[in-house]
Each structure stands twice: as structure tokens, then as C-alpha cells.
Design a protein around this motif. Sequence first.
Motif, short mmCIF file in Angstrom:
data_model
loop_
_atom_site.label_atom_id
_atom_site.label_comp_id
_atom_site.label_asym_id
_atom_site.label_seq_id
_atom_site.Cartn_x
_atom_site.Cartn_y
_atom_site.Cartn_z
N GLU A 1 5.19 11.51 -4.36
CA GLU A 1 5.53 12.91 -4.66
C GLU A 1 6.78 13.33 -3.90
OE1 GLU A 1 4.18 15.09 -6.76
OE2 GLU A 1 2.45 13.88 -7.37
N ARG A 2 6.82 13.01 -2.63
CA ARG A 2 7.92 13.42 -1.75
C ARG A 2 9.24 12.73 -2.12
NH1 ARG A 2 5.26 12.43 2.52
NH2 ARG A 2 6.00 10.33 2.88
N GLU A 3 9.18 11.44 -2.42
CA GLU A 3 10.40 10.66 -2.61
C GLU A 3 10.85 10.53 -4.07
OE1 GLU A 3 9.90 6.90 -0.65
OE2 GLU A 3 9.66 7.85 1.32
N ASN A 4 9.92 10.61 -5.01
CA ASN A 4 10.27 10.38 -6.42
C ASN A 4 9.59 11.34 -7.38
OD1 ASN A 4 10.29 7.36 -5.07
ND2 ASN A 4 12.00 7.74 -6.45
N ASN A 5 9.36 12.55 -6.91
CA ASN A 5 8.78 13.59 -7.76
C ASN A 5 7.50 13.13 -8.47
OD1 ASN A 5 10.78 15.52 -7.15
ND2 ASN A 5 12.15 14.56 -8.64
N GLY A 6 6.72 12.29 -7.80
CA GLY A 6 5.44 11.85 -8.34
C GLY A 6 5.51 10.71 -9.33
N ASN A 7 6.69 10.16 -9.56
CA ASN A 7 6.85 9.11 -10.56
C ASN A 7 6.75 7.73 -9.91
OD1 ASN A 7 8.02 7.20 -12.41
ND2 ASN A 7 8.82 8.95 -13.55
N TRP A 8 5.62 7.08 -10.12
CA TRP A 8 5.38 5.77 -9.53
C TRP A 8 6.35 4.73 -10.06
CZ3 TRP A 8 1.96 4.34 -5.68
CH2 TRP A 8 1.06 5.33 -5.27
N TRP A 9 6.69 4.80 -11.32
CA TRP A 9 7.61 3.82 -11.92
C TRP A 9 8.96 3.86 -11.22
CZ3 TRP A 9 12.20 3.64 -14.72
CH2 TRP A 9 12.47 2.42 -15.34
N TYR A 10 9.52 5.05 -11.05
CA TYR A 10 10.81 5.17 -10.35
C TYR A 10 10.67 4.76 -8.87
CZ TYR A 10 13.17 7.41 -14.22
OH TYR A 10 13.75 7.67 -15.43
N HIS A 11 9.54 5.02 -8.31
CA HIS A 11 9.34 4.67 -6.91
C HIS A 11 9.47 3.16 -6.67
CE1 HIS A 11 8.04 5.55 -2.85
NE2 HIS A 11 7.19 4.52 -2.92
N TYR A 12 9.02 2.39 -7.62
CA TYR A 12 9.07 0.93 -7.46
C TYR A 12 10.22 0.26 -8.21
CZ TYR A 12 5.02 0.55 -4.59
OH TYR A 12 4.17 0.64 -3.51
N ILE B 1 0.88 -1.17 0.00
CA ILE B 1 0.00 0.00 0.00
C ILE B 1 0.91 1.21 0.00
CG2 ILE B 1 -1.82 1.24 1.22
CD1 ILE B 1 -2.40 -1.57 2.59
N GLU B 2 0.70 2.10 -0.96
CA GLU B 2 1.54 3.29 -1.07
C GLU B 2 0.68 4.50 -1.35
OE1 GLU B 2 3.86 5.13 -0.04
OE2 GLU B 2 5.40 3.71 -0.68
N SER B 3 1.18 5.67 -0.96
CA SER B 3 0.41 6.90 -1.15
C SER B 3 1.04 7.81 -2.20
CB SER B 3 0.30 7.66 0.17
OG SER B 3 1.53 8.27 0.49
N GLN B 4 0.18 8.57 -2.83
CA GLN B 4 0.65 9.57 -3.78
C GLN B 4 1.54 10.58 -3.08
OE1 GLN B 4 -0.05 9.66 -7.21
NE2 GLN B 4 1.54 11.22 -7.21
#
Length: 80
Positions: free
Chosen positions: A68-79, A61-64
Motif C-alpha cells: 500500500e505504502r510503496e505501490n498504491n496496493g498493487n502487488w503486481w507493480y510491487h514485484y 515475505i511481504e506485507s499489504q
Amino acid sequence: MVWSFGAYYIHPKHLVFVVGVPTDEGKAALKGNDFFIASMKTLLEKYNWPKHARPEVVFDIESQETVERENNGNWWYHYK
């Protein structure tokens, strides 16, 4: 929103489901909700996912807000 990724074609245990929510508060609420987590896991049985792989499948479970805070809103980079 809900989506999945993984190398399940290599082995069915390599599967991740992500539940995306708007806020960190919503993320904390769902992560602390044992019923929600259990109900997500029952979907593997409902859709006949191989029994031997079910314990290895990850539900995240992850939040927008976090993305936003950790990867400038990019979900792909986040994972990645």
C-alpha cells in the motif's frame, strides 16, 4: 496468501514464492522466524523440486502495508 512466479520453465532455479501478510509487524515476525523459513524450504524437497535448483529458489515475505505504502496496493507493480 501465498503465490509464486518466475521463469522456472527456463531453469528450475528461477522461482520465487511470496508469502503475503497483512502487516509490517507480521512480516518482520516471519522473516525473523528461522523455523518458518526452513519449513518453507523443505517444501521443495517434499514436492521433488530439482536438487540442483533448490538453493536458488527465493522465499519472500511481504506485507499489504508495504505494498500500500510503496505501490498504491498493487502487488503486481510491487514485484515488477
